[in-house]
Design an enzyme around this catalytic site. Structure first.
Site, PDB file in Angstrom:
ATOM      1  N   GLN A 132      -0.126   4.651   7.797  1.00 13.20           N
ATOM      2  CA  GLN A 132      -0.054   4.763   6.352  1.00 13.20           C
ATOM      3  C   GLN A 132      -0.887   5.947   5.852  1.00 13.20           C
ATOM      4  O   GLN A 132      -0.472   6.692   4.973  1.00 13.20           O
ATOM      5  CB  GLN A 132      -0.597   3.462   5.741  1.00 13.20           C
ATOM      6  N   LYS A 140      -7.567   4.416   0.229  1.00 11.90           N
ATOM      7  CA  LYS A 140      -8.584   4.136   1.256  1.00 11.90           C
ATOM      8  C   LYS A 140      -8.094   4.486   2.666  1.00 11.90           C
ATOM      9  O   LYS A 140      -8.911   4.794   3.536  1.00 11.90           O
ATOM     10  CB  LYS A 140      -9.032   2.676   1.191  1.00 11.90           C
ATOM     11  N   ARG A 189      -6.418   0.714  12.285  1.00  8.14           N
ATOM     12  CA  ARG A 189      -5.655   1.655  13.092  1.00  8.14           C
ATOM     13  C   ARG A 189      -5.714   3.088  12.586  1.00  8.14           C
ATOM     14  O   ARG A 189      -5.636   4.028  13.372  1.00  8.14           O
ATOM     15  CB  ARG A 189      -4.211   1.184  13.182  1.00  8.14           C
ATOM     16  N   LYS A 239       4.032   4.181  12.373  1.00  8.78           N
ATOM     17  CA  LYS A 239       3.402   5.304  11.716  1.00  8.78           C
ATOM     18  C   LYS A 239       2.177   4.860  10.924  1.00  8.78           C
ATOM     19  O   LYS A 239       2.120   3.746  10.414  1.00  8.78           O
ATOM     20  CB  LYS A 239       4.409   5.971  10.769  1.00  8.78           C
ATOM     21  N   ALA A 252      -6.022  -8.868   9.380  1.00  8.06           N
ATOM     22  CA  ALA A 252      -5.370 -10.050   9.941  1.00  8.06           C
ATOM     23  C   ALA A 252      -6.160 -10.635  11.110  1.00  8.06           C
ATOM     24  O   ALA A 252      -6.329 -11.847  11.218  1.00  8.06           O
ATOM     25  CB  ALA A 252      -3.949  -9.697  10.372  1.00  8.06           C
ATOM     26  N   LYS A 281       0.851  -1.188   0.000  1.00  8.03           N
ATOM     27  CA  LYS A 281       0.000   0.000   0.000  1.00  8.03           C
ATOM     28  C   LYS A 281       0.886   1.236   0.000  1.00  8.03           C
ATOM     29  O   LYS A 281       1.898   1.271   0.675  1.00  8.03           O
ATOM     30  CB  LYS A 281      -0.883   0.047   1.257  1.00  8.03           C
TER      31      LYS A 281
END
Lengths: 432, 432
Positions: free
Chosen positions: B380, B276, B349, B378, B224, B191
């Site tokens: 994304q 997204k 997150r 961090k 996950a 990503k």
């Protein structure tokens, strides 16, 4: 399908361009927001120059208003939302219209019923300014006049808004036939369709055919409870030809908290509003299954729910385009499409009762759950799923729409609730 | 951006058509499911006849398997998911590969690091079969061999899967240059994008250019945690030309619980996976605002959240099509589009930390919140929003993408979190 009450309201705007518009718009909005209430509203045509007058009258901050222009659209009715306060009671059929700044008479047609104390509902509303039966404790505007005579109320109207349960539409149209005067525009907020063997007949089409008038539709992601606390909501107006008419509707309904977007696709918008309830039943089944198995954290079925919404959208789009080749893909990216599917699948009664159904392993019927959870009111999604199933079956389209047809078969107990997570149906659908 | 660890795995399938495929597939799947782990996997080409052998070897119920045919696709690897159990620890960079039926060596490249006790991570993995640092307590397959040498691991491979944080991709490609043998296919689960002044460079494109190989992508609605409890997940493979290659990837990744759908639109699928996360930050802001005002029931901001997702999808689609005219509308109805947007905006997150940011009124920085909530990792979405902002600014496209540009300005404190609910941006966007 038993309906506890139907409630039709008719609004007559005076022809004088006084400060009557915003109050009526707000009243109108409040009715709109009840959405699932059984209403029929009628208004005189929107006069764009009113907006300017009203904005000045209300002493609102300076606004760039181009009267008659497109820039009137959403910003034109920028007024403090505190002008209107309304709440919906538990019963989703209820409606509150409370306008504090209405200076003109608002004539509201109320489907008459006799209250336990022997009084007529319209009399009570006119005496107390309260809908004692459905929204006790909430004052309607003092200028709201309940009227049990449909024909009397519509005779001066030239803008009609239909917000009644779809099974009443046939009868209402028959009553209105010949009673509507010349240049009339209609808009339908009605979810559902008249399903005949040869396929679904859209409500907008029914209105157009029966009354000989053009009919737009308004659908979208809005829940009365959200509006009650002045939360953002939105909707899509589906129009057929005239962008001018669409703009009038948008202008009429828009407020800073209620975002209305026009789309030239009546059938696409209307089918979104109708079919999303079937998807919500499916989403409810998934949630009920998950809860039943006790292993999940509260949010652990998000991926599965999202997949159900995605497949629901796919079937909604495919069916709409099969029925009406004019339907546009882009409509499903509007509020009436993806946003309303998400909202309805996350909240709402269709999802909630379907969840309870799945939690019971399908052992408790929808009739029983509706009696318990909805005081006997019926779920739109369950009846739409049934009608849809019959139409798909008749056309030989069952296999193309596994989600739609599975929902009905679960509803009637022919399949177990966990049939909704037949992962084979989640992959590419070669039939579509 | 500080990364606590990067983790690259390389798989070498033997050329013998033994029962090695499913175990590798499952291992592969488990890596896939970690998604955001920093991995690079390499496999020998898929041998379709293996599937049949394996299904027989495993004594699975009779299956209709047409070897080499399309029917192999999702049903071919229909095996009890209990063959694979894995969990992801709190740290989303972690990965577990635990395959109980792997009979061949699995060589896994691990970015070397020294643990607090002085041991090398690869040594610990090889000794204990556990990734003590990131997934303590979870046994990897006994045949998994951690290898710190990238070049050594890739030299036999002809299928590459990239699952590394995007900022490492440049370096990895440079290292791999000239080390890749002839007929190699790649797929990227990465990503993010390399943003240069002239616009974003997609990771699939970087791989193709640097290594001179074709590169597909895999994105979609999967978390996950969901997979860890064997919940349904799905993904979209974006491919460029060869449907055969797409089918191979689909076949490799699919299980009954993991639905993979091919779409001929590499850039569309890849941009979905990247953009997204920015939408999820916006959704988190909205949730944080709502919570701050204390008036809401737990689900009362669904309409607003749905509107944010709708606008996010609109901007994702519009930007993707501006950058790559070949991008298809239909891609946004796939798992990588609407389903992943929903999943990421409801959980994940990016949404969670953005919510905390908004709850603090923007007074606590993302750096501070990331340190507290993500142990310094961090988000994304925050970095993508920044890169996006710079690209939009450079091209003069800021006004066309109010959601994207507002997210970044809120992240850096230039705007207040409530700027995200500027309802003007929720209406039709005449610029798009």
């Amino acid at each position: 399908m038993r309906i506890r009450s139907s409630f039709l309201a008719i609004f007559l705007l005076p022809s004088s361009p006084s400060h009557s518009l915003p109050s009526h718009s707000l009243t109108f909005l409040s009715i709109l927001l009840s959405l699932r209430s059984s209403l029929c509203l009628m208004l005189n045509p929107e006069k764009t120059q009113m907006v300017n007058v009203v904005i000045r009258n209300l002493g609102l901050p300076s606004l760039e208003v181009e009267v008659g222009g497109a820039s009137l659209l959403s910003s034109s009715l920028l007024m403090p939302s505190s002008f209107l306060r309304f709440m919906c009671a538990n019963d989703w059929m209820n409606l509150l219209i409370k306008t504090q700044y209405v200076s003109d008479e608002v004539r509201m047609w109320v489907f008459e019923e006799v209250l336990p104390n022997g009084e007529k509902l319209t009399d009570v509303i006119n005496k107390t300014n309260e809908n004692a039966n459905y929204l006790p404790g909430i004052k309607l505007g003092r200028n709201v006049v309940a009227d049990p005579e449909l024909e009397n109320a519509v005779k001066e109207a030239n803008m009609l808004v239909f917000v009644t349960p779809h099974q009443f539409m046939d009868g209402i149209c028959k009553k209105l036939k010949g009673k509507i005067k010349g240049e009339v525009e209609a808009i339908s907020l009605v979810k559902g369709m008249e399903v005949k063997k040869e396929g679904p007949c859209m409500i907008s089409n029914l209105i157009s055919k029966e009354l000989g008038i053009n009919c737009s539709v308004l659908m979208g992601a809005n829940i009365a409870n959200e509006i009650a606390v002045e939360k953002f909501s939105e909707a899509t107006v589906g129009y057929r030809e005239s962008r001018e008419i669409a703009d009038t509707w948008v202008q009429l309904f828009s407020t800073p908290y209620f975002m209305v977007t026009p789309v030239r696709d009546v059938e696409g918008v209307e089918l979104c509003g109708t079919l999303k309830n079937v998807v919500a039943i499916a989403a409810g089944f998934v949630d009920g299954l998950e809860m039943g198995n006790n292993t999940k954290a509260s949010s652990s079925n998000e991926v599965l729910s999202a997949a159900i919404m995605r497949i629901g959208l796919r079937e909604m789009k495919a069916l709409s385009k099969l029925l009406f080749p004019s339907v546009k893909d882009s409509t499903f990216f509007e509020s009436c499409g993806v946003a309303d599917v998400i909202t309805t699948c996350l909240g709402g009664r269709n999802r909630r009762v379907a969840e309870a159904f799945a939690q019971s392993g399908g052992k408790r019927s929808f009739d029983e759950l509706e009696a318990e959870m909805l005081e006997g009111q019926k779920l739109q999604g369950v009846s739409t799923a049934k009608e849809l199933y019959e139409a798909l079956n008749h056309r030989g389209w069952m296999e193309m729409f596994p989600l739609f047809s599975t929902v009905h078969q679960i509803c009637i107990g022919r399949l177990k609730p966990d049939a909704i997570v037949n992962y084979r149906n989640f992959g590419p659908n070669p039939k579509l």
